[in-house]
Design a protein around this motif. Structure first.
Motif, mmCIF file in Angstrom:
data_model
loop_
_atom_site.group_PDB
_atom_site.id
_atom_site.type_symbol
_atom_site.label_atom_id
_atom_site.label_comp_id
_atom_site.label_asym_id
_atom_site.label_seq_id
_atom_site.Cartn_x
_atom_site.Cartn_y
_atom_site.Cartn_z
ATOM 1 N N UNK A 324 0.776 -1.286 0.091
ATOM 2 C CA UNK A 324 0.139 -0.076 0.151
ATOM 3 C C UNK A 324 1.022 1.313 0.047
ATOM 4 N N UNK A 325 2.195 1.271 -0.401
ATOM 5 C CA UNK A 325 3.184 2.151 -0.260
ATOM 6 C C UNK A 325 2.399 3.745 -0.995
ATOM 7 N N UNK A 545 20.283 -2.026 3.704
ATOM 8 C CA UNK A 545 19.948 -3.460 3.590
ATOM 9 C C UNK A 545 18.451 -3.825 3.819
ATOM 10 N N UNK A 546 17.761 -2.940 4.359
ATOM 11 C CA UNK A 546 16.259 -3.416 4.735
ATOM 12 C C UNK A 546 15.581 -3.050 3.343
ATOM 13 N N UNK A 547 16.129 -2.559 2.355
ATOM 14 C CA UNK A 547 15.280 -2.374 0.924
ATOM 15 C C UNK A 547 14.634 -0.853 1.093
ATOM 16 N N UNK A 548 15.189 -0.048 1.950
ATOM 17 C CA UNK A 548 14.799 1.378 2.206
ATOM 18 C C UNK A 548 15.854 2.419 1.710
ATOM 19 N N UNK A 564 12.320 6.318 2.182
ATOM 20 C CA UNK A 564 11.418 6.104 0.990
ATOM 21 C C UNK A 564 11.455 4.661 0.958
ATOM 22 N N UNK A 565 10.202 3.873 0.427
ATOM 23 C CA UNK A 565 10.298 2.500 0.318
ATOM 24 C C UNK A 565 9.721 2.412 -1.160
ATOM 25 N N UNK A 566 9.278 1.189 -1.397
ATOM 26 C CA UNK A 566 9.296 0.724 -2.696
ATOM 27 C C UNK A 566 9.977 -0.379 -3.535
#
Length: 649
Positions: A324-325, A545-548, A564-566
């Protein structure tokens, strides 16, 4: 658990008491109720096995019968195959000249982790030389990328070293291998002060790497797929139960952590006979539980359950947040629009525009650099190279765009020991001067980054990070007062500033003097994967490393805005647009996201199949390249549509 403290056939594999002690120490860690809490019958310890075929068959059997948590721990010698370059685990009767035929090929283990087990969580901990190849890219006989075989739900791989691991010789007084010894000291003695009650694999890694790096030992590596890094591996020894002081090392583990050598398993073991502590199998029809699923009791156990629940909640929140980003970070901006494409003969590793924006240079996976006209989308000039294949070369146009600088590791060179810089004529494709070979002290973190004008090259080794003017030859140590040996770096557009990242620390330095301008401790459990400096030198972006991805203000030393995410994998590319308006990142799985830096919203949906990203100096166009041989040009939405201002960001 597989340990090879004594090799019986080939003297080129040295025997080490520390290996046997490491197996015993890891076993005590796993079965200790106050730490990992596995039942003894859930752990099978195999010491000095011979006959690789039978051993692989046993591993496959155990994998097929495990439904909960499948853990493979190996300590011994590791060796690349001369035929394939892939990692082979040497067992007691392995022939040094034929490790792929007489040892365990890790490619087979990867296949078992991928499709040979119903286990929900799969963990591999490898304490051997060259174990980093277990998470690197390699081609199987049928062309399958071996790294892709780990891309299944719940796989976590922890490796001791990319090159040679460290094992103290007998008689030095060190009871275990360096990697396992530090892991045991961390979990059974020190813990993580201020950390959660339960330590997840991903939270353990940065502390383990920092401990090893501080002692000048080879640095470990990790790869996590799906949510495996959130698996709570052990209780935090630094967090006592309510009302009790911090604990000393438990009696059950003191023999393996107090500095005394544990007697090694010296008995000869016939093929696959081993010290069997039990088969960690699960038979659903009988109701037996896999590791970690027994019903715990008592305050400590309740705290462990709470930690696991909280971790699961964080993971679930992250998963829901990703799905739901657009809602989490605001409504997405208009997407990128296609602006043309080209087809390369190979996959694309790297891309960079000329300073006038008229030419695009792409480095292929065969080591050849091609030039493209950005208006006609046609190839121009002669191919440059080939440079060494699969080395991800650095490429940059000189200030007048008449030449191209490259930095790579040549065939036959060891990338951790040297890097070669060359200057090429963009019309003829020929070298215009003698190559510059830059030797380095051996390091397991090869780093070479070219500045945007191709004048300056940043490299690192085990003691420092340096910049070298490739025209004058002048060498300058960076952040020398901080003892910085950076693992990732990026330059400012004018080449005057460089930013360095290592584990969770960032340095900003002046390239001419080496002086540290600023330094930051990010204070995160995730480690730095990529870093980028904004064109105005006021902001840096860091991919974790947590994909952010996070944006930090250099003057205040604080994060700006939201995280920032995605991305669905940690970033391998991170780059600002020339005007600082946009920030783009591509993850290890080919997913790429472009954000507006002012609103911190993303432009449209994520892109796929991306391995390289570059922005055109016109500030309106970017290019992506991938393993599908396709180079795609994209237009950013007009500035007024994105809602950003025209000032610096």
């Amino acid at each position: 658990m597989i340990g090879i403290p004594r090799y019986q056939k080939d003297a080129r594999y040295r025997s080490y008491t520390a290996v046997g002690n490491s197996v015993e120490g890891m076993y005590q860690l796993l079965v200790e109720s106050g730490l990992c809490g596995w039942r003894e019958e859930q752990v099978e310890k195999i010491v000095n096995p011979a006959n690789a075929g039978q051993l692989m068959g046993r591993l496959r059997q155990l994998a097929a019968e495990t439904t909960g948590v499948l853990l493979l721990y190996f300590v011994g010698h590791g060796q690349p195959s001369e035929h394939t370059g892939e990692l082979c685990l040497a067992i007691a009767d392995t022939d040094h000249a034929n490790p792929d035929a007489t040892g365990l090929e890790y490619a087979k283990i990867k296949r078992t982790l991928h499709s040979g087990t119903p286990a929900a969580t799969r963990i591999a901990i490898l304490d051997c030389c060259y174990s980093g190849r277990a998470i690197g890219l390699g081609a199987d006989d049928d062309g399958t990328q071996l790294a892709d075989l780990s891309d299944c739900a719940g796989v976590y791989t922890l490796t001791a070293a990319d090159e040679r691991a460290h094992v103290p010789p007998d008689g030095e007084g060190h009871p275990r291998t360096a990697f396992t010894g530090e892991l045991l000291e961390l979990l059974t003695r020190d813990g993580v002060p201020g950390g959660p009650d339960g330590l997840a694999l991903g939270a353990i890694f940065p502390h383990l790497r920092q401990r090893l790096a501080a002692k000048g030992l080879p640095r470990p590596n990790q790869r996590s797929d799906d949510t495996a890094a959130a698996f709570v591996f052990a209780c935090n020894h630094a967090t006592p139960p309510p009302g009790q002081p911090p604990r000393e090392a438990d009696t059950a583990t003191s023999a393996s952590t107090s500095g005394r050598a544990v007697p090694r398993q010296d008995a000869d073991v016939s093929p696959l006979s081993s010290e069997r502590v039990g088969e960690r199998r699960v038979a659903p029809q009988t109701g037996r539980r896999s590791a970690g699923t027994r019903t715990p009791t008592g305050p400590r156990a309740r705290r462990r359950i709470l930690a696991a629940v909280l971790t699961a909640a964080v993971v679930l929140t992250g998963a829901v947040g990703w799905v739901m980003w657009p809602q989490a970070q605001g409504v997405a901006l208009p997407g990128l629009t296609p602006a043309g494409q080209m087809t390369a003969p190979t996959g694309v590793d790297t891309a960079v525009f000329s300073h006038d924006g008229h030419t695009l240079a792409t480095a292929g996976s065969d080591g050849t650099v091609l030039l493209w006209n950005t208006a006609s989308h046609q190839q121009v000039g002669q191919p440059i190279g080939p440079i060494a294949a699969n080395s991800h070369p650095g490429i940059a146009f000189t200030a007048d765009d008449r030449a191209l600088r490259t930095a790579s590791c040549d065939a036959g060179q060891r990338q951790e020991e040297c890097v070669t810089a060359r200057l090429w004529d963009t019309t003829s494709g020929q070298q215009t001067r003698k190559p510059t070979v830059i030797p380095r002290k051996i390091t397991s973190w090869p780093l070479w980054v070219l500045s945007p004008h191709g004048r300056t090259l940043a490299t690192s080794d085990t003691s420092s990070c340096t910049v070298r003017n490739l025209d004058s030859g002048q060498k300058t140590d960076l952040a020398a007062n901080a003892n910085c040996d950076g693992e990732t770096a990026a330059f400012s557009p004018d080449d005057h500033t460089v930013i360095l990242g290592r584990i969770t620390t960032v340095w900003v330095a002046d390239t001419s003097s080496g002086r540290t301008i600023a330094s930051f401790a990010l204070g995160t459990g995730s480690t730095i994967e990529c870093i980028a400096l904004s064109p105005d030198n006021r902001t840096f972006a860091v991919a974790l490393s947590d994909n952010t991805v996070q944006l930090w203000d250099i003057a205040s030393g604080r994060q700006t805005g939201s995280t920032l995410t995605g991305l669905t994998k940690s970033a391998i590319v991170l780059v600002f647009s020339p005007d600082g308006r946009a920030l783009a990142a591509a993850g290890g799985d080919g997913t790429a996201v472009v954000w507006d830096t002012a609103s911190q919203r993303h432009f449209g949906d994520p892109l796929t199949g991306v391995n390289a990203i570059a922005f055109n100096p016109d500030d309106q166009t970017l290019v992506t390249g991938g393993l599908d041989h396709t180079i795609r040009l994209w237009n950013l939405p007009p500035r007024e549509t994105s809602g950003t201002s025209t000032g610096d960001h």
